[in-house]
Write a protein that holds these residues in place. Structure first.
Motif, mmCIF file in Angstrom:
data_model
loop_
_atom_site.group_PDB
_atom_site.id
_atom_site.type_symbol
_atom_site.label_atom_id
_atom_site.label_comp_id
_atom_site.label_asym_id
_atom_site.label_seq_id
_atom_site.Cartn_x
_atom_site.Cartn_y
_atom_site.Cartn_z
ATOM 1 N N ALA A 77 0.818 -1.228 0.000
ATOM 2 C CA ALA A 77 0.000 0.000 0.000
ATOM 3 C C ALA A 77 0.850 1.276 0.000
ATOM 4 C CB ALA A 77 -0.983 -0.010 1.153
ATOM 5 N N PRO A 78 1.818 1.442 0.920
ATOM 6 C CA PRO A 78 2.589 2.692 0.868
ATOM 7 C C PRO A 78 3.470 2.789 -0.374
ATOM 8 C CG PRO A 78 3.319 1.320 2.715
ATOM 9 C CD PRO A 78 2.134 0.657 2.105
ATOM 10 N N ILE A 79 3.905 1.647 -0.896
ATOM 11 C CA ILE A 79 4.717 1.655 -2.115
ATOM 12 C C ILE A 79 3.858 2.110 -3.292
ATOM 13 C CG2 ILE A 79 6.062 0.212 -3.698
ATOM 14 C CD1 ILE A 79 6.678 -1.565 -1.197
ATOM 15 N N GLN A 80 2.637 1.593 -3.363
ATOM 16 C CA GLN A 80 1.721 1.996 -4.437
ATOM 17 C C GLN A 80 1.368 3.483 -4.320
ATOM 18 O OE1 GLN A 80 -1.234 -0.942 -3.551
ATOM 19 N NE2 GLN A 80 -0.497 -2.369 -5.107
ATOM 20 N N ALA A 81 1.182 3.943 -3.091
ATOM 21 C CA ALA A 81 0.854 5.357 -2.892
ATOM 22 C C ALA A 81 2.017 6.243 -3.342
ATOM 23 C CB ALA A 81 0.518 5.624 -1.425
ATOM 24 N N ARG A 82 3.239 5.854 -2.994
ATOM 25 C CA ARG A 82 4.407 6.648 -3.398
ATOM 26 C C ARG A 82 4.599 6.589 -4.913
ATOM 27 N NH1 ARG A 82 7.360 11.057 -2.048
ATOM 28 N NH2 ARG A 82 9.250 10.960 -3.293
ATOM 29 N N LEU A 83 4.344 5.439 -5.511
ATOM 30 C CA LEU A 83 4.438 5.299 -6.966
ATOM 31 C C LEU A 83 3.446 6.248 -7.644
ATOM 32 C CD1 LEU A 83 5.483 3.931 -9.525
ATOM 33 C CD2 LEU A 83 3.861 2.073 -9.096
ATOM 34 N N ALA A 84 2.223 6.281 -7.142
ATOM 35 C CA ALA A 84 1.212 7.191 -7.703
ATOM 36 C C ALA A 84 1.661 8.640 -7.546
ATOM 37 C CB ALA A 84 -0.135 6.962 -7.030
ATOM 38 N N TYR A 85 2.233 8.975 -6.381
ATOM 39 C CA TYR A 85 2.741 10.330 -6.127
ATOM 40 C C TYR A 85 3.819 10.688 -7.155
ATOM 41 C CZ TYR A 85 5.359 14.092 -3.876
ATOM 42 O OH TYR A 85 6.009 15.273 -3.622
ATOM 43 N N CYS A 86 4.788 9.782 -7.337
ATOM 44 C CA CYS A 86 5.892 10.043 -8.268
ATOM 45 C C CYS A 86 5.382 10.245 -9.686
ATOM 46 C CB CYS A 86 6.903 8.894 -8.230
ATOM 47 S SG CYS A 86 7.842 8.792 -6.702
ATOM 48 N N ARG A 87 4.481 9.373 -10.110
ATOM 49 C CA ARG A 87 3.946 9.493 -11.462
ATOM 50 C C ARG A 87 3.176 10.801 -11.646
ATOM 51 N NH1 ARG A 87 1.946 3.229 -12.160
ATOM 52 N NH2 ARG A 87 3.943 2.417 -12.912
ATOM 53 N N HIS A 88 2.358 11.137 -10.653
ATOM 54 C CA HIS A 88 1.571 12.372 -10.737
ATOM 55 C C HIS A 88 2.486 13.592 -10.808
ATOM 56 C CE1 HIS A 88 -1.466 15.423 -9.933
ATOM 57 N NE2 HIS A 88 -0.678 15.867 -8.968
ATOM 58 N N HIS A 89 3.444 13.661 -9.903
ATOM 59 C CA HIS A 89 4.301 14.849 -9.859
ATOM 60 C C HIS A 89 5.250 14.919 -11.049
ATOM 61 C CE1 HIS A 89 2.882 16.771 -6.240
ATOM 62 N NE2 HIS A 89 2.706 15.560 -5.746
ATOM 63 N N ALA A 90 5.696 13.779 -11.561
ATOM 64 C CA ALA A 90 6.517 13.805 -12.772
ATOM 65 C C ALA A 90 5.694 14.351 -13.934
ATOM 66 C CB ALA A 90 7.051 12.413 -13.086
ATOM 67 N N GLY A 91 4.449 13.958 -14.025
ATOM 68 C CA GLY A 91 3.567 14.482 -15.076
ATOM 69 C C GLY A 91 3.334 15.973 -14.928
ATOM 70 N N ARG A 92 3.117 16.399 -13.689
ATOM 71 C CA ARG A 92 2.909 17.834 -13.432
ATOM 72 C C ARG A 92 4.157 18.625 -13.802
ATOM 73 N NH1 ARG A 92 4.294 21.034 -9.520
ATOM 74 N NH2 ARG A 92 4.987 19.365 -8.148
ATOM 75 N N LEU A 93 5.334 18.089 -13.460
ATOM 76 C CA LEU A 93 6.577 18.789 -13.779
ATOM 77 C C LEU A 93 6.864 18.793 -15.282
ATOM 78 C CD1 LEU A 93 8.885 17.671 -10.832
ATOM 79 C CD2 LEU A 93 7.717 19.854 -11.127
ATOM 80 N N ARG A 94 6.470 17.731 -15.992
ATOM 81 C CA ARG A 94 6.624 17.726 -17.453
ATOM 82 C C ARG A 94 5.768 18.849 -18.065
ATOM 83 N NH1 ARG A 94 7.283 12.241 -16.722
ATOM 84 N NH2 ARG A 94 5.071 11.781 -16.817
ATOM 85 N N TYR A 95 4.568 19.043 -17.515
ATOM 86 C CA TYR A 95 3.719 20.146 -17.984
ATOM 87 C C TYR A 95 4.404 21.493 -17.696
ATOM 88 C CZ TYR A 95 -0.099 23.470 -18.278
ATOM 89 O OH TYR A 95 -0.867 24.561 -18.606
ATOM 90 N N GLU A 96 4.950 21.651 -16.493
ATOM 91 C CA GLU A 96 5.657 22.890 -16.146
ATOM 92 C C GLU A 96 6.842 23.121 -17.075
ATOM 93 O OE1 GLU A 96 6.819 23.559 -12.059
ATOM 94 O OE2 GLU A 96 4.943 22.699 -11.324
ATOM 95 N N LEU A 97 7.556 22.044 -17.413
ATOM 96 C CA LEU A 97 8.701 22.157 -18.314
ATOM 97 C C LEU A 97 8.239 22.647 -19.689
ATOM 98 C CD1 LEU A 97 11.690 21.760 -18.950
ATOM 99 C CD2 LEU A 97 11.199 19.348 -19.412
#
Length: 184
Positions: A77-97
């Motif tokens: 569960a915490p691994i999946q939550a962190r994975l979702a966090y990483c994917r979400h924030h990487a996507g958000r940062l790609r948009y910012e880039l």
């Protein structure tokens, strides 16, 4: 010696006392060399000491201990939550880039046009005004590219994205290695 065993196993004085059948205060006093270990604790101390060495205490002769218990598999569960966090924030940062790249384009275009504007040899209505204007747009472009949207800020975002993507990759691999949850 007992305090080393206690430290190796990560036991509190209270837990050690519970194993030995004595109070936490008695453990503290014995470890502090203020007094010897209470009578009746020797067998439990020997068992604990030998267990940390991979042996089973036996008055007839110590023998090897059974294999150690395996550590529990990580909770997904915490691994999946962190994975979702990483994917979400990487996507958000790609948009910012992408937004930074769009913002940088006009400033880069200014710097590309400036040499041609300055190379003009014909008559200029107000040369001092024109040079001030050119210096102003050059300065604005340089500051924006240096601190807001140019190569440096873009590379910093790319580094953050790469870190999150690598973390997500490690987490995904970890989840793939975990044993399947038993069906209920």
């Amino acid at each position: 010696m007992a305090d080393e065993i206690r430290a190796k196993l990560g036991l509190s004085q209270e837990m050690m006392g519970s194993w030995l059948g004595i109070s936490r205060n008695s453990v503290a006093l014995a470890e502090g060399v203020h007094r010897s270990w209470p009578l009746g604790t020797a067998s439990q101390l020997i068992r604990l000491t030998l267990a940390t060495l991979g042996l089973v205490y036996d008055p007839a002769g110590n023998r090897p201990a059974p294999p150690p218990l395996p550590p529990p598999a990580p909770d997904p569960a915490p691994i999946q939550a962190r994975l979702a966090y990483c994917r979400h924030h990487a996507g958000r940062l790609r948009y910012e880039l992408a937004q930074l790249q769009l913002k940088a384009a006009p400033h880069e275009a200014r710097l590309a046009a400036l040499p041609a504007l300055r190379a003009f040899t014909g008559p200029v209505k107000n040369p001092a005004h024109e040079e001030n204007w050119l210096a102003l747009i050059e300065g604005e472009a340089e500051i924006a590219l240096l601190y807001e949207c140019g190569t440096g800020p873009q590379k910093l975002l790319e580094a953050r994205i790469a870190g999150l993507e690598r973390e997500a990759e490690v987490l995904r691999e970890l989840l793939e290695e975990l044993p399947a949850a038993p069906s209920q």
